[in-house]
Scaffold this motif. Structure first.
Motif, PDB file in Angstrom:
ATOM      1  N   LEU A   1       8.145  21.738 -18.043  1.00 46.16           N
ATOM      2  CA  LEU A   1       8.756  21.782 -19.370  1.00 46.16           C
ATOM      3  C   LEU A   1       7.969  22.715 -20.282  1.00 46.16           C
ATOM      4  CD1 LEU A   1       9.294  17.927 -19.791  1.00 46.16           C
ATOM      5  CD2 LEU A   1      11.069  19.610 -19.280  1.00 46.16           C
ATOM      6  N   PRO A   2       8.610  23.272 -21.325  1.00 42.03           N
ATOM      7  CA  PRO A   2       7.870  24.073 -22.312  1.00 42.03           C
ATOM      8  C   PRO A   2       6.764  23.231 -22.947  1.00 42.03           C
ATOM      9  CG  PRO A   2      10.245  24.350 -22.587  1.00 42.03           C
ATOM     10  CD  PRO A   2      10.047  23.222 -21.614  1.00 42.03           C
ATOM     11  N   ASN A   3       5.551  23.765 -22.963  1.00 48.55           N
ATOM     12  CA  ASN A   3       4.400  22.998 -23.451  1.00 48.55           C
ATOM     13  C   ASN A   3       4.606  22.432 -24.849  1.00 48.55           C
ATOM     14  OD1 ASN A   3       3.062  23.564 -21.080  1.00 48.55           O
ATOM     15  ND2 ASN A   3       1.875  25.265 -21.919  1.00 48.55           N
ATOM     16  N   LYS A   4       5.074  23.270 -25.765  1.00 50.70           N
ATOM     17  CA  LYS A   4       5.218  22.842 -27.162  1.00 50.70           C
ATOM     18  C   LYS A   4       6.205  21.683 -27.281  1.00 50.70           C
ATOM     19  CE  LYS A   4       6.221  24.660 -31.796  1.00 50.70           C
ATOM     20  NZ  LYS A   4       7.376  23.796 -32.118  1.00 50.70           N
ATOM     21  N   ASP A   5       7.330  21.780 -26.582  1.00 53.14           N
ATOM     22  CA  ASP A   5       8.335  20.721 -26.669  1.00 53.14           C
ATOM     23  C   ASP A   5       7.847  19.426 -26.035  1.00 53.14           C
ATOM     24  OD1 ASP A   5      10.349  22.249 -27.971  1.00 53.14           O
ATOM     25  OD2 ASP A   5      10.760  23.250 -26.077  1.00 53.14           O
ATOM     26  N   LEU A   6       7.082  19.548 -24.953  1.00 50.86           N
ATOM     27  CA  LEU A   6       6.543  18.358 -24.310  1.00 50.86           C
ATOM     28  C   LEU A   6       5.522  17.670 -25.224  1.00 50.86           C
ATOM     29  CD1 LEU A   6       6.333  16.504 -21.876  1.00 50.86           C
ATOM     30  CD2 LEU A   6       4.650  18.064 -20.897  1.00 50.86           C
ATOM     31  N   ILE A   7       4.689  18.466 -25.895  1.00 47.61           N
ATOM     32  CA  ILE A   7       3.709  17.898 -26.835  1.00 47.61           C
ATOM     33  C   ILE A   7       4.421  17.187 -27.973  1.00 47.61           C
ATOM     34  CG2 ILE A   7       1.919  18.483 -28.515  1.00 47.61           C
ATOM     35  CD1 ILE A   7       1.121  20.782 -26.558  1.00 47.61           C
ATOM     36  N   GLU A   8       5.475  17.810 -28.497  1.00 49.68           N
ATOM     37  CA  GLU A   8       6.226  17.189 -29.593  1.00 49.68           C
ATOM     38  C   GLU A   8       6.905  15.905 -29.128  1.00 49.68           C
ATOM     39  OE1 GLU A   8       8.863  20.129 -31.122  1.00 49.68           O
ATOM     40  OE2 GLU A   8       7.293  21.176 -32.248  1.00 49.68           O
ATOM     41  N   LEU A   9       7.440  15.923 -27.910  1.00 49.73           N
ATOM     42  CA  LEU A   9       8.059  14.717 -27.358  1.00 49.73           C
ATOM     43  C   LEU A   9       7.044  13.592 -27.265  1.00 49.73           C
ATOM     44  CD1 LEU A   9      10.494  13.335 -25.912  1.00 49.73           C
ATOM     45  CD2 LEU A   9       9.565  14.240 -23.772  1.00 49.73           C
ATOM     46  N   SER A  10       5.820  13.940 -26.919  1.00 50.83           N
ATOM     47  CA  SER A  10       4.769  12.930 -26.730  1.00 50.83           C
ATOM     48  C   SER A  10       4.282  12.329 -28.037  1.00 50.83           C
ATOM     49  CB  SER A  10       3.578  13.555 -25.987  1.00 50.83           C
ATOM     50  OG  SER A  10       3.977  14.052 -24.732  1.00 50.83           O
ATOM     51  N   PHE A  11       4.270  13.142 -29.099  1.00 54.75           N
ATOM     52  CA  PHE A  11       3.660  12.674 -30.343  1.00 54.75           C
ATOM     53  C   PHE A  11       4.651  12.322 -31.446  1.00 54.75           C
ATOM     54  CE2 PHE A  11       0.098  14.723 -28.286  1.00 54.75           C
ATOM     55  CZ  PHE A  11      -0.972  13.911 -28.637  1.00 54.75           C
ATOM     56  N   ASP A  12       5.878  12.864 -31.381  1.00 53.08           N
ATOM     57  CA  ASP A  12       6.796  12.682 -32.490  1.00 53.08           C
ATOM     58  C   ASP A  12       7.778  11.536 -32.306  1.00 53.08           C
ATOM     59  OD1 ASP A  12       5.560  14.827 -33.579  1.00 53.08           O
ATOM     60  OD2 ASP A  12       7.204  16.256 -33.265  1.00 53.08           O
ATOM     61  N   THR A  13       7.855  10.974 -31.127  1.00 50.84           N
ATOM     62  CA  THR A  13       8.846   9.928 -30.884  1.00 50.84           C
ATOM     63  C   THR A  13       8.290   8.518 -31.011  1.00 50.84           C
ATOM     64  OG1 THR A  13       8.364   9.930 -28.509  1.00 50.84           O
ATOM     65  CG2 THR A  13      10.089  11.441 -29.279  1.00 50.84           C
ATOM     66  N   GLY A  14       6.976   8.414 -31.114  1.00 51.25           N
ATOM     67  CA  GLY A  14       6.369   7.092 -31.191  1.00 51.25           C
ATOM     68  C   GLY A  14       6.293   6.398 -29.847  1.00 51.25           C
ATOM     69  N   LYS A  15       6.621   7.098 -28.775  1.00 47.53           N
ATOM     70  CA  LYS A  15       6.574   6.505 -27.445  1.00 47.53           C
ATOM     71  C   LYS A  15       5.143   6.491 -26.908  1.00 47.53           C
ATOM     72  CE  LYS A  15      11.286   7.793 -26.051  1.00 47.53           C
ATOM     73  NZ  LYS A  15      11.788   6.408 -25.992  1.00 47.53           N
ATOM     74  N   SER A  16       4.859   5.532 -26.040  1.00 52.65           N
ATOM     75  CA  SER A  16       3.537   5.420 -25.442  1.00 52.65           C
ATOM     76  C   SER A  16       3.391   6.424 -24.301  1.00 52.65           C
ATOM     77  CB  SER A  16       3.320   4.006 -24.894  1.00 52.65           C
ATOM     78  OG  SER A  16       4.190   3.766 -23.801  1.00 52.65           O
TER      79      SER A  16
END
Length: 357
Positions: A220-235
């Motif tokens: 996956l694109p690094n930036k989008d994966l980082i945002e998915l990890s930190f912006d959704t509140g998911k563990s």
């Protein structure tokens, strides 16, 4: 002179079953999927060992096969320290590493443990063949843009190498004399560059690197994966579950099991074709990457795994890679047969068993 016939019990532990077969040389005498009792499903993996062993032995006895006629037992290899490909005798170090989950916990860890327990009772040898941790990658292939992070070799080594040998037979050649690109397409998807019997580069399909698959997201694109990890509140666990078990064809087609894919292919073919076009593009691109690893010296390409049973997907890949080399199709993942063949090579003296250290 008639060659000696060897009987081999092979074991592939699955989450909800134990799949076994008895081979006499290349011929399968008996195959059985032993469904796991509901009470065992919630037990820790290592605590299932005794019950699974009892079920295997009772199943063999129930069909009237003499246990003393079996010459060796082979289980599917689990998560071990990285090792080169081959057939390994199950030793105490391997048992300890798998039982402790030293390098990771997975249902396949039970394969060698079951083989060893059963074989010891019968005073015969136990083996594993080409576990997922086979590591023959070039050092340079492991490097990334972050010096402290290296790529790992975790892939469908058993099926890829078995297909490599089958392909060599078709080409009237030896596996160790060929350069091949082999794509395994299933729940995970791995594409390996096979150079003279060693897989010198391969994407880590276990963690989801490379093309997406039935359930993995792929790279996956690094930036989008980082945002998915930190912006959704998911563990961390949530993100891992999403990218490794709830992505790919599952996410595109809103399905959970491979049987649902087959039904959808029959009822909503055009919808599935659109997703297969995307997947085929990614697989073809990965095959192209691995062809450069072999400097364009590719004798043949092979497509294998459960998804290789779809001609439309295969053809979409072939259309893009036909200029590299001829492509051969080996549908499915013949795990039990591959285990038996690896063991037979040792029993017949065509290959020396290796020791896990």
């Amino acid at each position: 002179m008639t060659s000696k016939k060897y009987r081999i019990l092979v074991i592939n532990p699955m989450v909800e079953s134990t799949n076994i077969a008895i081979y006499e040389n290349d011929h399968c005498l008996f195959e059985k999927i032993i469904a796991l009792e509901t009470s065992l499903l919630n037990k820790e993996i290592i605590l299932q060992l005794t019950d699974r062993k009892i079920e295997i032995v009772e199943t063999i006895q129930s069909i009237g096969i003499d246990l003393t006629s079996i010459d060796a037992v082979c289980g599917r290899g689990g998560i071990l320290s990285p090792i080169e490909g081959g057939t390994y005798q199950v030793n105490q170090q391997m048992v300890e590493d798998l039982a402790r989950g030293r390098f990771g916990t997975h249902i396949s860890n039970l394969g060698a443990l079951l083989a060893k327990d059963i074989a010891d009772d019968w005073n015969i040898d136990s083996y594993i063949v080409d576990p997922v941790v086979v590591d023959e990658m070039l050092d340079i292939a492991k490097k990334t843009g972050i010096p402290s992070i290296e790529r790992k070799s975790i892939f469908h080594a058993l099926n890829q190498k078995a297909v490599g040998r089958s392909l060599a037979t078709r080409l009237h050649a030896e596996y160790n004399d060929l350069c091949l690109v082999i794509a395994h397409m299933g729940g995970g998807l791995t594409v390996g560059a096979h150079q003279y019997g060693q897989v010198i580069d391969v994407n880590n399909g276990f963690d989801g690197d490379g093309p997406f698959s039935f359930e993995r997201a792929g790279s996956l694109p690094n930036k989008d994966l980082i945002e998915l990890s930190f912006d959704t509140g998911k563990s961390k666990k949530d993100i891992q579950s999403k990218t490794i078990y709830q992505s790919g064809l599952k996410a595109y087609l809103n399905i959970e099991r491979k049987a649902e894919l087959e039904l959808l292919w029959q009822t909503k073919t055009e919808e599935v074709k659109q997703v297969f076009d995307i997947l085929g593009y990614q697989v073809a691109k990965e095959i192209g990457k691995m062809s450069t690893v072999l400097s364009g010296n590719v004798n043949a390409i092979a497509l294998t795994g459960d998804l290789a049973s779809y001609d439309y997907l295969n053809q979409s890949i072939i259309n893009q890679v036909s200029w590299i080399a001829d492509t051969y199709i080996f549908p499915g993942e013949n795990i039990l047969q591959a285990l038996a063949k690896g063991t037979l090579r040792v029993l017949q003296g065509n290959e020396q068993p290796k020791q896990y250290l």
